[in-house]
Design a protein around this motif. Structure first.
Motif, mmCIF file in Angstrom:
data_model
loop_
_atom_site.group_PDB
_atom_site.id
_atom_site.type_symbol
_atom_site.label_atom_id
_atom_site.label_comp_id
_atom_site.label_asym_id
_atom_site.label_seq_id
_atom_site.Cartn_x
_atom_site.Cartn_y
_atom_site.Cartn_z
ATOM 1 N N LYS A 187 0.826 -1.212 0.000
ATOM 2 C CA LYS A 187 0.000 0.000 0.000
ATOM 3 C C LYS A 187 0.863 1.266 0.000
ATOM 4 C CE LYS A 187 -3.426 0.227 2.869
ATOM 5 N NZ LYS A 187 -4.213 0.120 4.138
ATOM 6 N N ALA A 188 0.472 2.261 -0.812
ATOM 7 C CA ALA A 188 1.205 3.528 -0.842
ATOM 8 C C ALA A 188 1.221 4.188 0.525
ATOM 9 C CB ALA A 188 0.581 4.467 -1.869
ATOM 10 N N GLU A 189 0.170 3.986 1.303
ATOM 11 C CA GLU A 189 0.076 4.579 2.638
ATOM 12 C C GLU A 189 1.114 4.022 3.600
ATOM 13 O OE1 GLU A 189 -2.348 3.342 0.851
ATOM 14 O OE2 GLU A 189 -4.156 4.588 0.965
ATOM 15 N N HIS A 190 1.833 2.987 3.176
ATOM 16 C CA HIS A 190 2.883 2.414 4.004
ATOM 17 C C HIS A 190 4.251 3.024 3.691
ATOM 18 C CE1 HIS A 190 0.410 -1.506 4.847
ATOM 19 N NE2 HIS A 190 -0.002 -0.470 5.548
ATOM 20 N N LEU A 191 4.301 4.118 2.949
ATOM 21 C CA LEU A 191 5.550 4.805 2.645
ATOM 22 C C LEU A 191 5.600 6.125 3.401
ATOM 23 C CD1 LEU A 191 5.746 4.258 -1.223
ATOM 24 C CD2 LEU A 191 6.962 2.987 0.571
ATOM 25 N N PRO A 192 6.691 6.416 4.106
ATOM 26 C CA PRO A 192 6.775 7.685 4.843
ATOM 27 C C PRO A 192 6.562 8.905 3.960
ATOM 28 C CG PRO A 192 8.553 6.217 5.505
ATOM 29 C CD PRO A 192 7.876 5.577 4.326
ATOM 30 N N GLN A 193 7.107 8.874 2.733
ATOM 31 C CA GLN A 193 6.989 10.049 1.866
ATOM 32 C C GLN A 193 5.550 10.325 1.440
ATOM 33 O OE1 GLN A 193 8.869 7.353 1.242
ATOM 34 N NE2 GLN A 193 8.923 6.805 -0.948
ATOM 35 N N TYR A 194 4.710 9.299 1.432
ATOM 36 C CA TYR A 194 3.295 9.500 1.100
ATOM 37 C C TYR A 194 2.680 10.525 2.043
ATOM 38 C CZ TYR A 194 -1.713 8.439 0.639
ATOM 39 O OH TYR A 194 -3.074 8.530 0.463
ATOM 40 N N TRP A 195 3.057 10.437 3.325
ATOM 41 C CA TRP A 195 2.513 11.350 4.335
ATOM 42 C C TRP A 195 3.344 12.616 4.434
ATOM 43 C CZ3 TRP A 195 -2.151 9.915 5.726
ATOM 44 C CH2 TRP A 195 -2.481 8.546 5.635
ATOM 45 N N ALA A 196 4.661 12.500 4.255
ATOM 46 C CA ALA A 196 5.531 13.662 4.427
ATOM 47 C C ALA A 196 5.225 14.763 3.423
ATOM 48 C CB ALA A 196 6.996 13.239 4.313
ATOM 49 N N VAL A 197 4.936 14.372 2.182
ATOM 50 C CA VAL A 197 4.717 15.387 1.146
ATOM 51 C C VAL A 197 3.382 16.101 1.307
ATOM 52 C CG1 VAL A 197 6.199 14.168 -0.498
ATOM 53 C CG2 VAL A 197 3.734 13.715 -0.489
ATOM 54 N N LYS A 198 2.523 15.556 2.186
ATOM 55 C CA LYS A 198 1.265 16.249 2.443
ATOM 56 C C LYS A 198 1.477 17.515 3.267
ATOM 57 C CE LYS A 198 -1.585 12.063 2.261
ATOM 58 N NZ LYS A 198 -2.477 12.463 1.156
ATOM 59 N N GLY A 199 2.657 17.648 3.865
ATOM 60 C CA GLY A 199 3.009 18.868 4.587
ATOM 61 C C GLY A 199 2.616 18.839 6.052
ATOM 62 N N ILE A 224 14.040 12.301 -2.435
ATOM 63 C CA ILE A 224 12.591 12.434 -2.658
ATOM 64 C C ILE A 224 12.031 13.578 -1.821
ATOM 65 C CG2 ILE A 224 10.351 11.319 -2.256
ATOM 66 C CD1 ILE A 224 11.716 8.656 -2.986
ATOM 67 N N LEU A 225 12.406 13.630 -0.562
ATOM 68 C CA LEU A 225 11.911 14.688 0.320
ATOM 69 C C LEU A 225 12.418 16.055 -0.119
ATOM 70 C CD1 LEU A 225 12.253 12.969 3.822
ATOM 71 C CD2 LEU A 225 10.226 13.134 2.366
ATOM 72 N N THR A 226 13.674 16.104 -0.546
ATOM 73 C CA THR A 226 14.248 17.371 -1.010
ATOM 74 C C THR A 226 13.509 17.871 -2.244
ATOM 75 O OG1 THR A 226 16.428 16.807 -0.115
ATOM 76 C CG2 THR A 226 16.345 18.503 -1.819
ATOM 77 N N GLN A 227 13.286 16.983 -3.210
ATOM 78 C CA GLN A 227 12.592 17.375 -4.443
ATOM 79 C C GLN A 227 11.156 17.797 -4.173
ATOM 80 O OE1 GLN A 227 13.113 13.955 -6.973
ATOM 81 N NE2 GLN A 227 15.331 14.242 -7.131
ATOM 82 N N ALA A 228 10.552 17.236 -3.127
ATOM 83 C CA ALA A 228 9.176 17.588 -2.777
ATOM 84 C C ALA A 228 9.112 18.830 -1.892
ATOM 85 C CB ALA A 228 8.504 16.424 -2.075
ATOM 86 N N GLY A 229 10.259 19.369 -1.531
ATOM 87 C CA GLY A 229 10.286 20.564 -0.704
ATOM 88 C C GLY A 229 9.969 20.305 0.755
ATOM 89 N N VAL A 230 10.190 19.070 1.221
ATOM 90 C CA VAL A 230 9.928 18.728 2.621
ATOM 91 C C VAL A 230 11.164 19.070 3.454
ATOM 92 C CG1 VAL A 230 9.394 16.889 4.259
ATOM 93 C CG2 VAL A 230 8.357 16.878 1.968
#
Length: 267
Positions: A187-199, A224-230
């Motif tokens: 599940k995508a919801e099992h990836l930290p970045q799925y939630w992190a990019v939500k801000g 990934i986090l850097t590119q997403a601006g997290v």
């Protein structure tokens, strides 16, 4: 309330400043344990640091294999803020639950987010509803810290992770059975970045050793986090996937949380 029963150790017969809690949880339909350090503090509304263990481990390994309480006491002598250290079992599924909601296997997320929170508040007088909570972990526990910290961002004031699994599929590097034993692992919801990019996540840092087989995965997560601006911090440090690394570098978690806690106290 999902807690069916609590058993709490007697401080007269327990190691110094240490408490063990056994929780019968409806989320897991069985009993699991929590070790608490600095459990007998007389302070009020103390901040809590949750420390999640890796595969094969249990609630006792942070202290009895990692000496985390010794690191904490040394830093306290240097002026670290007082914290309560909470070290729960991952829930006991297979060689590691990855702190996930695994459908019919058990809700290991809510074991942490509901049962552990409630059990500590009920049994540790220094912890209250006003206490701030921080989360850290190593390896699979680092994954749990990243995932739970980002997914339940309103519940935590800071996240720090060491040598983290960054995707549940990486469990295959540590267990000798097929991953289809974990329901809905993909599940995508099992990836930290799925939630992190939500801000709106709390302050976040993580590190990994230069000789760790998970280094490239940690670098990829950093990118990934850097590119997403997290906003986050990532450090590549010396060492491998081993207790000497975690014993040394858990200090970074404590110091990171200490800075955040002092900012709250200055408000």
């Amino acid at each position: 309330m999902s807690i069916l029963r609590l058993e709490v150790s007697n401080p007269d017969y327990s190691p110094a400043n240490t408490q063990t809690i056994t929780v019968h949880s409806s989320h897991l339909t069985r009993r699991h344990d929590i070790t608490v350090y600095n459990a007998q503090s007389q302070a009020k509304n103390l901040a809590v640091v949750v420390l999640l263990h890796g595969v094969y481990g249990n609630h006792w390994v942070w202290m009895q294999m990692g000496g985390v309480h010794q690191v904490y006491e040394r830093l306290r002598q240097q002026g670290l803020q007082e914290f309560v250290l909470v070290m729960p079992s991952d829930g006991g599924y297979m060689d590691g639950s990855a702190y996930l909601d695994l459908a019919e296997a058990g809700n290991y997320q809510q074991w942490i987010m509901e049962d552990v929170f409630a059990a500590v508040q009920q049994s540790v007088t220094a912890v209250s509803e006003r206490s701030r909570w921080y989360i850290s972990g190593l390896s699979m526990g680092g994954f749990g810290a990243l995932l739970l910290g980002c997914q339940f961002s309103q519940r935590f004031s800071g996240i720090s992770a060491h040598s983290s699994i960054t995707n549940p599929s990486q469990l295959s590097q540590f267990v000798d059975y097929p991953l289809h034993c974990y329901p809905q692992l993909e599940k995508a919801e099992h990836l930290p970045q799925y939630w992190a990019v939500k801000g709106n996540i709390p302050p976040l840092r993580f590190d990994c050793g230069a000789d760790d087989p998970l280094l490239l995965a940690n670098i990829e997560l950093h990118q990934i986090l850097t590119q997403a601006g997290v906003d986050h911090e990532f450090e590549q440090l010396s060492g491998g996937h081993e207790w000497p690394y975690w014993h040394k570098n858990v200090e970074k978690s404590f110091r990171f949380f200490d800075v955040i806690e002092r900012k709250y106290q200055a408000l």
